[in-house]
Motif scaffolding. Structure first.
Motif, PDB file in Angstrom:
ATOM      1  N   TYR B 352       0.819  -1.210   0.000  1.00 33.66           N
ATOM      2  CA  TYR B 352       0.000   0.000   0.000  1.00 33.66           C
ATOM      3  C   TYR B 352       0.852   1.260   0.000  1.00 33.66           C
ATOM      4  CZ  TYR B 352      -3.744   3.177   1.290  1.00 33.66           C
ATOM      5  OH  TYR B 352      -4.660   4.199   1.298  1.00 33.66           O
ATOM      6  N   VAL B 415      -4.962  -9.116   2.468  1.00 30.38           N
ATOM      7  CA  VAL B 415      -5.273  -7.719   2.799  1.00 30.38           C
ATOM      8  C   VAL B 415      -4.331  -7.232   3.890  1.00 30.38           C
ATOM      9  CG1 VAL B 415      -7.022  -6.220   3.797  1.00 30.38           C
ATOM     10  CG2 VAL B 415      -7.682  -7.939   2.149  1.00 30.38           C
ATOM     11  N   ARG B 416      -4.118  -8.104   4.867  1.00 28.33           N
ATOM     12  CA  ARG B 416      -3.249  -7.741   5.983  1.00 28.33           C
ATOM     13  C   ARG B 416      -1.825  -7.475   5.503  1.00 28.33           C
ATOM     14  NH1 ARG B 416      -2.225 -11.975  10.873  1.00 28.33           N
ATOM     15  NH2 ARG B 416      -0.113 -11.324  11.363  1.00 28.33           N
ATOM     16  N   PHE B 419      -1.866  -4.010   3.657  1.00 26.60           N
ATOM     17  CA  PHE B 419      -2.142  -2.777   4.387  1.00 26.60           C
ATOM     18  C   PHE B 419      -1.428  -2.685   5.728  1.00 26.60           C
ATOM     19  CE2 PHE B 419      -5.658  -2.941   1.478  1.00 26.60           C
ATOM     20  CZ  PHE B 419      -5.824  -1.622   1.128  1.00 26.60           C
ATOM     21  N   MET B 420      -1.209  -3.817   6.405  1.00 27.37           N
ATOM     22  CA  MET B 420      -0.799  -3.704   7.797  1.00 27.37           C
ATOM     23  C   MET B 420       0.645  -4.102   8.047  1.00 27.37           C
ATOM     24  SD  MET B 420      -4.200  -5.333   9.351  1.00 27.37           S
ATOM     25  CE  MET B 420      -5.754  -4.807   8.684  1.00 27.37           C
ATOM     26  N   ASP B 421       1.135  -5.081   7.305  1.00 25.79           N
ATOM     27  CA  ASP B 421       2.461  -5.577   7.639  1.00 25.79           C
ATOM     28  C   ASP B 421       3.543  -4.569   7.265  1.00 25.79           C
ATOM     29  OD1 ASP B 421       1.645  -7.866   8.780  1.00 25.79           O
ATOM     30  OD2 ASP B 421       1.774  -9.082   6.960  1.00 25.79           O
TER      31      ASP B 421
END
Lengths: 500, 463
Positions: B352, B415-416, B419-421
């Motif tokens: 992202y 998704v993780r 966006f998050m890792d």
């Protein structure tokens, strides 16, 4: 009043947030949108009462019905009764407060990557899901909005959260999805159980009634499915992790609104549409919710982290909602709805304060704090109010709601119900213990040196707290307006249960 | 005569494009870029012409065309057009571009005949026409060994399934004395030989749809083949077989409904569970999408098992949505892998940070595949479940519903990662070409709108 405004406005606000250029614009648009939404919610109460006073006797007001998928008999059917109006007001208050406390969200780690827009967008999407859920009268549409409210939570926690955020986000999303997959099984059971005329329409199903075998088979699916959302024991395990990892506004939404989706679903969908099922299983509900109330309270005593503390106490408090529903008396159901509103406001306030404290002290451990009353008097006063409301002090909403649940429970004259009521009452003592201890530790005593220069709440935080406190006090001091709003709706549900 | 032309219009147009490409190849070479634009334009025209149709039968009911069939064909046309847009990065660089499209269009032609077939013989011929070119296409990453391995596996497994199919058809003929779709239902009485023949037929469908336990070729082929071929296989090929599967079950073998219902229950459960469990462990995104597509087929089978008109429309609707969502996911993978060569989930960590548009499209596609509202995938899954639940066993419904949760877990994993890792060196900013952007926009619009615009489902349900 056109109820479509209630979903249209958050959607427009969310789109506006996406199109805005900088943080300043994002904040102003989100604030303006959610403030307008609160005005709408208050206007809704006004118009609702006016219609009722003018003699509108229909169960649901402001109904609209559009054919969506005629071949499957799915309609976009919306309308409100007093219970939904109360929940909409709760949602509007919490959303506005949530937007206000997230003012500085770009200071969070993920915010540094320039993701402020996304934060508000998801927040507003979640709000839209909640509004849509409370106004829909078609089970398919209701389910649609229920699921809309899940994924934004996942992204909010996983991206802006703290601690083991990915784990918590996953756990929350999966448990809630598992809950909603049970809900869809239950909804389909009703759809196909309604004889030749298959329908998702809540009002229609309530009128025609379901056969008692269908009710007994599918009631557990619906009740447990919605129960996962509202921390029904033993499906409460996502609550502590989810709340403690979420960013402040995320926790506020989660506890304040999202857990209420489940309570509302248990009442409006499971109990109202399947009264015989509810009677069949009411003892189970009472046992499980009593366990949740007591277990939640004792587990809270053991917590050292403010957010975990409030999360566990939410399990205990939401137990009262389910207990009220399980008791199957009119007063208890009114109490359950009141408890939803009251706990929503109170817990949102609590999480907001915890967020304010954490932003300044960078710790949530109770024993690392002390004497904060000296440096941030406003924040600590708010903490007192939230705490006292939580332990059920008269004058705040918690007292009114829990008292109503107890009164309603006591109306059942047999020993089983009485014992359950007594057990639930005992939790109030435990609540007092942990609340007073925590508040005393945080606010009083000698102050740590490193905390000496801390600032008090900023204007946006003060405004957020004030909004929620007004709600709490308005219910606590003059509960009648809320009671009058909820009672007719509860009466209809009760009539259905007693078979009139 | 003119009726003949119009009833077979879709097939004739595709044949025309194939010949046009042949002449271009034989004549003076065109530059790849302009040739690709030309092909994209022709395919767009092909989608446009697909909206008009003439109903009728040809060749003694060998070939039928109805509004529903025309709509199904146009979904496939649309899918091929989207592939030509989304994979243009890879296609532009390829030195055998015209051949690639000749093969792809031949396969598409075969699928068109497949959907239209009104006779088991026609069915067999068109199935062969649609599967042999795909095996050749799987080999199109000429320098990669994995690609030829994929082609080999593909051709062997299709040959095997064709053999089983032929055996089944001859048994059907032996047991009933006819192979015409119109005459078969009256000749079916549920005798052991007929059921045995039917089992062979279903087996060959199961191969094509990669239904467990006939799925073993899928993952390797998907991983080894170039992304355009993988997306073609997983979306267009599966969609067309699902369409004809419904016709065969509902119209031809309707007297054996109780038999195939029980078969579908077993196959569907095995497919959903195996697909989901294997997808959990995949690191390579293409393999991941392969297993997730196996799980999706399990859901399609659940919808089909309902056996009503609602099932037919739910499956068509689901395939339409699946075209948009799966092609969007494959499109993002294709764009990223042709720009950077990276295609594992770990490579996509913190994607992202530099690629916002691609990340959102990917998230949208994955949510749609997982069936999360407000994306169209939610409606697709729900209507399949509604269609299947009508006469389903309760436990079957519960298993299907719980499988939705499992599938959500692995979609969220991607998704993780995006966006998050955190990632020390995330994928650099990828420049997206104009036609790729157009493809992504069409897909995203489809994912968002096909569900919310409820008249689309209404149109399908009255076909």
């Amino acid at each position: 009043m056109n109820l479509l405004l209630l979903i249209g406005l958050p959607l427009l606000t969310a789109v506006g947030v996406l199109l805005s250029r900088n943080t300043q614009q994002v904040r102003s648009i989100a604030f303006a949108g959610s403030a307008l939404q609160l005005v709408l919610a208050i206007a809704l109460i006004y118009f609702f009462n006016k219609e009722r006073a003018a003699g509108a006797a229909a169960q649901m007001l402001f109904e609209q019905n559009y054919a969506l998928f005629p071949s499957l008999n799915i309609n976009f059917h919306i309308g409100v009764d007093g219970i939904s109006v109360a929940m909409i007001l709760l949602t509007a208050l919490v959303v506005l407060a949530g937007v206000l406390v997230s003012w500085n969200v770009e200071n969070l780690p993920a915010g540094k990557a320039g993701m402020t827009k996304e934060f508000y967008f998801l927040l507003l999407l979640l709000a839209m899901g909640a509004y849509g859920f409370f106004i829909s009268l078609d089970l398919f549409v209701l389910f649609f909005f229920l699921e809309i409210a899940v994924i934004p939570k996942y992204l909010l926690i996983g991206t802006w959260g703290s601690g083991k955020k990915e784990y918590s986000a996953n756990k929350l999303a999966l448990m809630l999805m598992a809950g909603s997959s049970l809900v869809i099984v239950g909804i389909l059971g009703m759809y196909f159980g309604n004889g030749e005329h298959k329908s998702f329409d809540l009002v229609h199903i309530a009128q025609t009634g379901l056969s008692s075998s269908v009710q007994k088979l599918f009631f557990p699916f619906l009740f447990v499915g919605f129960g996962v959302f509202t921390a029904l024991f033993p499906f409460h395990t996502w609550v502590p992790d989810g709340h403690s990892s979420a960013p402040t506004a995320g926790s506020m939404f989660l506890a304040g609104i999202s857990m209420k989706l489940g309570g509302y679903g248990c009442l409006r969908v499971a109990t109202y549409l399947m009264p015989q099922g509810a009677q069949e299983y009411s003892n189970w509900i009472i046992v499980l919710s009593s366990i949740a109330i007591l277990y939640g309270a004792f587990a809270t005593m053991m917590q050292r982290d403010l957010k975990y503390m409030n999360a566990y106490s939410s399990i205990s408090h939401c137990g009262f909602v389910l207990l009220g529903i399980g008791m199957l008396t009119k007063t208890a159901i009114v109490g359950a709805v009141m408890q939803m509103v009251s706990h929503g406001l109170m817990t949102a306030l609590f999480f907001a304060v915890i967020g304010m404290i954490y932003e300044r002290t960078h710790t949530r451990q109770i024993n690392e704090m002390g004497g904060l009353l000296k440096v941030m008097p406003f924040t600590m006063t708010v903490l007192f109010i939230a705490g006292l409301c939580s332990l059920g002090l008269p004058g705040f909403s918690g007292f009114v709601a829990e008292m109503t649940v107890f009164m309603g429970s006591w109306q059942n004259a047999d020993n089983f119900h009485r014992i359950a009521t007594v057990v639930a009452c005992m939790s109030i003592v435990v609540t007092a213990v942990y609340i007073l201890r925590a508040i005393g530790q945080v606010a009083m005593g000698p102050i740590k040196e490193s905390f000496n220069g801390l600032s008090d709440a900023s204007w946006n935080e003060k405004l957020a707290a004030a909004i929620l406190i007004i709600g709490i006090v308005a219910i606590g001091v003059a509960p009648n307006w809320l009671n009058d709003l909820i009672r007719p709706g509860a009466e209809i549900i009760m009539n259905k249960i007693s078979g009139k | 005569m003119s009726d003949f032309l119009l009833i077979m219009k879709n097939e004739l147009v595709i044949t025309f494009i194939i010949f046009l490409l042949l002449f271009i190849k034989l004549g003076r070479g065109m530059k790849n870029e302009s040739l690709l634009s030309l092909i994209q334009f022709l395919l767009l025209l092909n989608v446009g012409q697909g909206f008009t149709f003439l109903e009728g039968n040809l060749f003694g009911n060998m070939f039928t065309n109805t509004e529903q069939i025309a709509f199904e064909k146009n979904i496939l046309n649309l899918g091929v057009y989207l592939i030509s847009l989304l994979c243009s990065g890879w296609l532009k660089q390829h030195k055998h571009l015209p051949e690639f499209f000749m093969l792809m269009l031949s396969a598409l032609l075969g699928m068109n005949f497949l959907i239209s077939s009104g006779n088991l013989l026609m069915f067999y011929l068109s199935l062969e026409l649609s599967s042999i070119p795909i095996a050749a296409m799987a080999n199109f990453d000429l320098e990669k060994k994995a690609s030829s391995e994929a082609a080999m596996k593909m051709i062997l497994s299709s040959a095997f399934s064709s053999g089983i199919l032929l055996f089944g058809i001859s048994l059907v003929y032996g047991a009933t004395g006819t192979i015409s779709f119109a005459e078969l239902p009256a000749a079916l009485n549920g005798s052991t030989l007929q059921i045995l023949a039917f089992v062979f037929l279903v087996t060959s469908f199961a191969f094509k749809l990669s239904v467990v336990p006939f799925h073993l070729w899928t993952a390797d082929v998907y991983e080894g083949a170039p992304v355009p071929v993988t997306s073609f296989l997983s979306v267009i090929s599966k969609g067309s077989v699902a369409f004809i599967f419904i016709t065969v079950l509902f119209k031809v073998f309707s007297p054996l409904q109780q038999t195939w219902y029980n078969m579908l229950v077993i196959l569907s459960i095995a497919t959903m569970i195996t697909g989901n469990l294997f997808a959990l462990r995949q690191q390579n995104l293409k393999r991941f999408l392969a297993f997730s597509s196996i799980a999706q087929v399990g859901f399609i089978l659940f919808g089909i098992s309902g056996g009503t008109a609602a099932s037919t429309s739910a499956v068509i609707y689901f395939v339409l949505i699946y075209v948009f969502s799966n092609l969007a996911a494959f499109g993002v993978v294709s764009i990223a892998s042709s720009a950077t060569g990276k295609e594992t989930i770990n490579d996509f960590k913190a994607f992202y940070q530099n690629n916002k548009l691609l990340s959102w499209v990917m998230a949208l596609a994955l949510f749609s595949l997982a069936g999360v509202p407000p994306t169209a995938g939610f409606f697709g899954k729900m209507f399949l479940i509604v269609a299947g639940a009508g006469n389903s066993y309760l436990w079957f419904l519960v298993i299907a519903a719980l499988n939705l949760v499992v599938s959500l877990y692995y979609y969220l994993k991607v998704v993780r990662a995006i966006f998050m890792d955190k990632n020390e060196n995330p994928v650099e900013k990828i420049t997206i070409g104009a036609s790729e952007k157009l493809g992504l926009i069409i897909c995203s619009a489809g994912i968002v709108l096909v569900g919310l615009l409820s008249w689309i489902y209404q149109y399908i349900s009255q076909l």
